[in-house]
Motif scaffolding. Structure first.
Motif, PDB file in Angstrom:
ATOM      1  N   GLY A  31       8.704  -6.227   4.004  1.00  0.00           N
ATOM      2  CA  GLY A  31       7.455  -6.745   3.441  1.00  0.00           C
ATOM      3  C   GLY A  31       7.247  -6.297   2.011  1.00  0.00           C
ATOM      4  N   ILE A  32       6.046  -6.473   1.545  1.00  0.00           N
ATOM      5  CA  ILE A  32       5.687  -6.163   0.162  1.00  0.00           C
ATOM      6  C   ILE A  32       5.728  -4.651  -0.062  1.00  0.00           C
ATOM      7  CG2 ILE A  32       3.807  -6.328  -1.523  1.00  0.00           C
ATOM      8  CD1 ILE A  32       2.866  -8.799   0.129  1.00  0.00           C
ATOM      9  N   PRO A  33       6.237  -4.201  -1.208  1.00  0.00           N
ATOM     10  CA  PRO A  33       6.271  -2.761  -1.484  1.00  0.00           C
ATOM     11  C   PRO A  33       4.875  -2.152  -1.619  1.00  0.00           C
ATOM     12  CG  PRO A  33       7.721  -3.952  -2.978  1.00  0.00           C
ATOM     13  CD  PRO A  33       6.902  -4.972  -2.258  1.00  0.00           C
ATOM     14  N   PHE A  34       4.796  -0.883  -1.319  1.00  0.00           N
ATOM     15  CA  PHE A  34       3.581  -0.095  -1.548  1.00  0.00           C
ATOM     16  C   PHE A  34       3.590   0.413  -2.981  1.00  0.00           C
ATOM     17  CE2 PHE A  34       4.025   0.227   3.029  1.00  0.00           C
ATOM     18  CZ  PHE A  34       2.725   0.293   3.498  1.00  0.00           C
ATOM     19  N   SER A 124      -0.831   9.137  -1.177  1.00  0.00           N
ATOM     20  CA  SER A 124      -1.259   7.881  -0.564  1.00  0.00           C
ATOM     21  C   SER A 124      -0.659   6.684  -1.299  1.00  0.00           C
ATOM     22  CB  SER A 124      -2.785   7.772  -0.533  1.00  0.00           C
ATOM     23  OG  SER A 124      -3.314   7.781  -1.831  1.00  0.00           O
ATOM     24  N   MET A 125      -0.418   5.627  -0.521  1.00  0.00           N
ATOM     25  CA  MET A 125       0.182   4.399  -1.041  1.00  0.00           C
ATOM     26  C   MET A 125      -0.565   3.218  -0.442  1.00  0.00           C
ATOM     27  SD  MET A 125       4.246   5.243  -0.506  1.00  0.00           S
ATOM     28  CE  MET A 125       4.145   4.884   1.234  1.00  0.00           C
ATOM     29  N   TYR A 126      -0.529   2.099  -1.168  1.00  0.00           N
ATOM     30  CA  TYR A 126      -1.270   0.921  -0.732  1.00  0.00           C
ATOM     31  C   TYR A 126      -0.476  -0.351  -0.995  1.00  0.00           C
ATOM     32  CZ  TYR A 126      -4.751   4.494  -0.845  1.00  0.00           C
ATOM     33  OH  TYR A 126      -5.405   5.676  -0.611  1.00  0.00           O
ATOM     34  N   ARG A 127      -0.747  -1.361  -0.179  1.00  0.00           N
ATOM     35  CA  ARG A 127      -0.183  -2.687  -0.420  1.00  0.00           C
ATOM     36  C   ARG A 127      -1.124  -3.720   0.180  1.00  0.00           C
ATOM     37  NH1 ARG A 127       5.148  -3.244   3.465  1.00  0.00           N
ATOM     38  NH2 ARG A 127       4.113  -2.983   5.467  1.00  0.00           N
TER      39      ARG A 127
END
Length: 130
Positions: A31-34, A124-127
């Protein structure tokens, strides 16, 4: 009215996260990277300096000698709003500090080193969820 609402920060973050794509394999099954809270803060600062001005925070990182930072603010707001269900189109995760010595970012030509590395806090990471 809060700065979050006044500046419609959620929409700005969604716009930033919506532009993140795989560099080499656009249809990868992961899926999409964070992106990390630091990377997000750097983009917010670059695109929306008025938010940074109103908040009065630096992006963050080692050597800022600041208790609060833009990356910390964004991570905290996102975490609270994802947990409450107010935000349902952004996914959060953590990058473990295990065996990690340093992680650095390009803050518009200035090297920014994470202050979370080798601490009790994971990064922390987000996508965006599509």
């Amino acid at each position: 009215m809060s700065i979050w609402k006044e500046h419609d920060i959620e929409t700005k973050i969604v716009d930033i996260l919506s532009e993140i794509t795989y560099q080499s394999k656009p249809d990868h099954h992961f899926g999409i990277p964070f992106i990390t809270a630091y990377q997000l803060a750097i983009e917010v600062k670059k695109r929306h300096p008025e938010i940074v001005k109103d908040l009065g925070y630096k992006v963050g990182g080692q050597g800022t000698n600041e208790q609060n930072s833009l990356s910390q603010y964004l991570a905290q707001q996102l975490s609270q709003r994802i947990k409450s269900g107010e935000i349902s189109n952004i996914e959060g995760a953590f990058l473990s500090n295990q065996n990690l010595e340093e992680i650095a970012f390009d803050n518009n030509g200035e090297r920014l080193v994470s202050s979370l590395t080798d601490s009790q806090y994971d990064l922390s990471m987000y996508r965006i969820i599509k």
